[in-house]
Design a protein around this motif. Structure first.
Motif, PDB file in Angstrom:
ATOM      1  N   ALA A  48       0.828  -1.210   0.000  1.00 24.05           N
ATOM      2  CA  ALA A  48       0.000   0.000   0.000  1.00 24.05           C
ATOM      3  C   ALA A  48       0.861   1.258   0.000  1.00 24.05           C
ATOM      4  N   TRP A  49       1.954   1.235   0.769  1.00 26.62           N
ATOM      5  CA  TRP A  49       2.836   2.408   0.787  1.00 26.62           C
ATOM      6  C   TRP A  49       3.426   2.658  -0.595  1.00 26.62           C
ATOM      7  N   PHE A  50       3.882   1.613  -1.242  1.00 30.50           N
ATOM      8  CA  PHE A  50       4.459   1.786  -2.568  1.00 30.50           C
ATOM      9  C   PHE A  50       3.403   2.236  -3.574  1.00 30.50           C
ATOM     10  N   ASP A  51       2.185   1.732  -3.455  1.00 27.22           N
ATOM     11  CA  ASP A  51       1.110   2.192  -4.338  1.00 27.22           C
ATOM     12  C   ASP A  51       0.855   3.686  -4.151  1.00 27.22           C
ATOM     13  N   GLN A  52       0.873   4.141  -2.907  1.00 25.49           N
ATOM     14  CA  GLN A  52       0.568   5.542  -2.599  1.00 25.49           C
ATOM     15  C   GLN A  52       1.701   6.491  -2.961  1.00 25.49           C
ATOM     16  N   ASN A  53       2.943   6.042  -2.819  1.00 23.70           N
ATOM     17  CA  ASN A  53       4.080   6.957  -2.942  1.00 23.70           C
ATOM     18  C   ASN A  53       4.943   6.751  -4.183  1.00 23.70           C
ATOM     19  N   VAL A  54       4.895   5.564  -4.734  1.00 25.20           N
ATOM     20  CA  VAL A  54       5.723   5.260  -5.896  1.00 25.20           C
ATOM     21  C   VAL A  54       4.873   5.087  -7.150  1.00 25.20           C
ATOM     22  N   GLY A  55       3.672   4.578  -6.974  1.00 25.63           N
ATOM     23  CA  GLY A  55       2.794   4.397  -8.114  1.00 25.63           C
ATOM     24  C   GLY A  55       3.303   3.307  -9.042  1.00 25.63           C
ATOM     25  N   THR A  56       3.241   3.565 -10.337  1.00 24.34           N
ATOM     26  CA  THR A  56       3.667   2.597 -11.348  1.00 24.34           C
ATOM     27  C   THR A  56       4.791   3.200 -12.171  1.00 24.34           C
ATOM     28  N   PRO A  57       6.036   2.985 -11.778  1.00 28.05           N
ATOM     29  CA  PRO A  57       7.168   3.525 -12.544  1.00 28.05           C
ATOM     30  C   PRO A  57       7.228   2.911 -13.941  1.00 28.05           C
ATOM     31  N   PRO A  58       7.869   3.585 -14.888  1.00 20.34           N
ATOM     32  CA  PRO A  58       8.056   2.984 -16.213  1.00 20.34           C
ATOM     33  C   PRO A  58       8.788   1.657 -16.076  1.00 20.34           C
ATOM     34  N   PRO A  59       8.250   0.578 -16.615  1.00 27.62           N
ATOM     35  CA  PRO A  59       8.884  -0.743 -16.433  1.00 27.62           C
ATOM     36  C   PRO A  59      10.348  -0.778 -16.841  1.00 27.62           C
ATOM     37  N   ALA A  60      10.708  -0.058 -17.902  1.00 34.65           N
ATOM     38  CA  ALA A  60      12.087  -0.093 -18.386  1.00 34.65           C
ATOM     39  C   ALA A  60      13.054   0.581 -17.427  1.00 34.65           C
ATOM     40  N   GLN A  61      12.545   1.316 -16.441  1.00 36.48           N
ATOM     41  CA  GLN A  61      13.409   2.001 -15.492  1.00 36.48           C
ATOM     42  C   GLN A  61      13.548   1.244 -14.166  1.00 36.48           C
ATOM     43  N   LEU A  62      12.955   0.080 -14.083  1.00 30.22           N
ATOM     44  CA  LEU A  62      13.032  -0.712 -12.861  1.00 30.22           C
ATOM     45  C   LEU A  62      14.138  -1.761 -12.972  1.00 30.22           C
ATOM     46  N   THR A  63      14.871  -1.928 -11.894  1.00 28.96           N
ATOM     47  CA  THR A  63      15.993  -2.860 -11.843  1.00 28.96           C
ATOM     48  C   THR A  63      15.491  -4.287 -11.688  1.00 28.96           C
ATOM     49  N   HIS A  64      16.079  -5.209 -12.442  1.00 25.33           N
ATOM     50  CA  HIS A  64      15.695  -6.612 -12.398  1.00 25.33           C
ATOM     51  C   HIS A  64      16.538  -7.381 -11.381  1.00 25.33           C
ATOM     52  N   PHE A  65      16.115  -8.618 -11.094  1.00 27.90           N
ATOM     53  CA  PHE A  65      16.861  -9.439 -10.143  1.00 27.90           C
ATOM     54  C   PHE A  65      16.657 -10.914 -10.447  1.00 27.90           C
ATOM     55  N   VAL A  66      17.485 -11.753  -9.817  1.00 26.45           N
ATOM     56  CA  VAL A  66      17.356 -13.203  -9.906  1.00 26.45           C
ATOM     57  C   VAL A  66      17.247 -13.762  -8.489  1.00 26.45           C
ATOM     58  N   VAL A  67      16.683 -14.974  -8.393  1.00 25.36           N
ATOM     59  CA  VAL A  67      16.401 -15.584  -7.094  1.00 25.36           C
ATOM     60  C   VAL A  67      17.010 -16.978  -7.034  1.00 25.36           C
ATOM     61  N   ASP A  68      17.682 -17.278  -5.916  1.00 26.00           N
ATOM     62  CA  ASP A  68      18.210 -18.616  -5.672  1.00 26.00           C
ATOM     63  C   ASP A  68      17.094 -19.489  -5.101  1.00 26.00           C
ATOM     64  N   THR A  69      16.685 -20.492  -5.865  1.00 23.72           N
ATOM     65  CA  THR A  69      15.615 -21.400  -5.434  1.00 23.72           C
ATOM     66  C   THR A  69      16.162 -22.793  -5.109  1.00 23.72           C
ATOM     67  N   SER A  70      17.453 -22.864  -4.855  1.00 20.61           N
ATOM     68  CA  SER A  70      18.081 -24.175  -4.681  1.00 20.61           C
ATOM     69  C   SER A  70      17.594 -24.933  -3.462  1.00 20.61           C
ATOM     70  N   ARG A  71      17.106 -24.218  -2.415  1.00 21.06           N
ATOM     71  CA  ARG A  71      16.751 -24.925  -1.183  1.00 21.06           C
ATOM     72  C   ARG A  71      15.517 -24.324  -0.505  1.00 21.06           C
ATOM     73  N   ASN A  72      14.655 -23.676  -1.252  1.00 22.49           N
ATOM     74  CA  ASN A  72      13.534 -22.984  -0.608  1.00 22.49           C
ATOM     75  C   ASN A  72      12.182 -23.600  -0.917  1.00 22.49           C
ATOM     76  N   GLY A  73      12.176 -24.883  -1.327  1.00 22.67           N
ATOM     77  CA  GLY A  73      10.915 -25.522  -1.682  1.00 22.67           C
ATOM     78  C   GLY A  73       9.910 -25.542  -0.548  1.00 22.67           C
TER      79      GLY A  73
END
Length: 434
Positions: free
Chosen positions: A307-332
């Motif tokens: 809710a805070w991000f919706d109120q204060n950040v809104g919807t930034p341009p997708p191309a300006q958002l930083t991407h990431f990867v996730v380690d799923t090796s042991r989180n089943g």
């Protein structure tokens, strides 16, 4: 020609192709404003490489030699999936040659290797995974050689797990009283980004810990200082157990916080500290009533942070958002929580927790806009260290008092347990089956 392991598995009635070495699932397109060129992304035809002669493959052979066909089958399944290759020591010349050999092997398979650079000075605060280069200068020579080894080949590079989430200033009050070591750490990471991004087809990610560690704003600030804007993005959950959905949510908040403090409204410039987090949101009532405040261990309350991000950040341009990867090796099965009152001190929930399982298999088709890939970064079956859970030790009470293997050591029983408890059930990599 079939390897000895493949021939034995075939003789045992299993498909030899189940342990063949090769690429995996096709990746989804991933773009970000932080990628300096098209070569620094994971395009739709990306395939991740399987490490030749990996630990699981060797364990499958051992199990067969001991007539343990069920264990061999489980290890053959694990061996068929790509895992990251870690580089943790050696001279600059040695790491250059090792990296070069790894990327060339992957190229022969028309696949992309996931490489982990793990040689930062004062690594792991000199604890279970202690080690690393002797100085900042030595590290910069080492990482330069690492980048030379990658050269023009395609590679995903995971830069120094825990290096930003566990800065020298985080170790203890006496480790870095002047801040000199921490400043050197930040400079080392920035140097690594520069050296690796100079190569035409590297995709570089920086450490952002996990969702039960630093607040969103704190982690975003560290990433900014370390030069995340010059990389593809950041990685989460390496060697940890946090559920994928919660990790994705945490990572999305970090990405939005990065935008908010750098490209967002003028009043937010430089203020990652304004961002709501898994620990607090000003959008919540915070009146003491159940569910009216954010709890890091209760994801049902995280809607207040959304809710805070919706109120204060809104919807930034997708191309300006930083991407990431996730380690799923042991989180089943997600994180482990011991029974209340079982331990009076730190239960070391991050250290070889019992009853965990492998998570989602590696893919870049994650279905989450900012998540470039789910990856097996931690080597599945390697110990986190000799855990005592604040008991007198030396054994681990969660494993009947036996002493856990040292950090990074192969632990066959743990590898088997992680495969057996995988969520979803681990199967042979379908790309390697007839």
């Amino acid at each position: 020609m079939l390897s000895r392991t493949a021939r034995l598995l075939l003789a045992a009635g299993l498909s030899a192709s189940a342990i063949a070495l090769g690429p995996v699932a096709t990746a989804a397109t991933a773009t970000t404003a932080h990628a300096p060129s098209a070569g620094h992304t994971l395009p739709a035809d990306t395939r991740f490489a399987v490490t030749p002669d990996n630990e699981a493959q060797r364990q499958a052979l051992t199990d067969l030699q001991h007539h343990d066909l069920a264990g061999a089958a489980a290890m053959a399944k694990l061996a068929s999936w790509p895992e990251a290759t870690w580089f943790t020591s050696g001279t600059p010349a040695q790491v250059r040659d090792q990296v070069r050999a790894t990327v060339r092997t992957a190229a022969a398979e028309r696949a992309v290797p996931v490489l982990v650079a793990y040689d930062i000075p004062l690594r792991d605060c000199s604890q279970y995974s202690a080690g690393g280069a002797a100085s900042d200068a030595a590290y910069q020579q080492w990482i330069s050689a690492f980048a030379q080894g990658v050269g023009s080949s395609r590679a995903v590079v995971i830069v120094e797990p825990d290096a930003l989430a566990n800065l020298p200033s985080d170790c203890n009050a006496t480790t870095d009283p002047t801040g000199t070591l921490t400043a050197g750490r930040i400079a080392d990471i920035k140097y690594a980004v520069s050296a690796l991004e100079a190569q035409p087809q590297t995709v570089v990610y920086l450490d952002a810990g996990n969702s039960q560690w630093h607040s969103v704003g704190d982690m975003a600030q560290r990433l900014i200082q370390a030069g995340v804007a010059q990389s593809q993005g950041f990685f989460l959950n390496v060697s940890n157990y946090q559920p994928t959905d919660q990790t994705d949510q945490y990572g999305t908040w970090i990405s939005k916080c990065l935008w908010f403090a750098t490209d967002g409204p003028a009043w937010a410039a430089g203020h990652t500290d304004y961002c709501a987090s898994q620990y607090y949101s000003s959008a919540a009532p915070n009146d003491g009533a159940p569910g009216d405040a954010v709890s890091p261990t209760d994801a049902s309350t995280w809607h207040w942070t959304d809710a805070w991000f919706d109120q204060n950040v809104g919807t930034p341009p997708p191309a300006q958002l930083t991407h990431f990867v996730v380690d799923t090796s042991r989180n089943g099965k997600g994180a482990w929580t011991p029974a209340p009152g079982k331990y009076t001190g730190d239960p070391q929930t991050w250290c070889n927790p019992p009853g965990r399982g492998i998570g989602a298999t590696p893919t870049a088709a994650t279905g989450v806009p900012l998540v470039d890939a789910d990856l097996f970064i931690k080597t599945i079956g390697e110990s986190d260290g000799s855990c005592t859970r604040s008991t007198a030790g030396p054994g681990d009470p969660e494993y009947g008092g036996t002493v856990d293997p040292a950090a990074g050591a192969w632990w066959p029983a743990q590898a088997l347990g992680l495969v057996q408890d995988a969520v979803p059930t681990l199967t042979f990599n379908p790309r390697l089956l007839p």
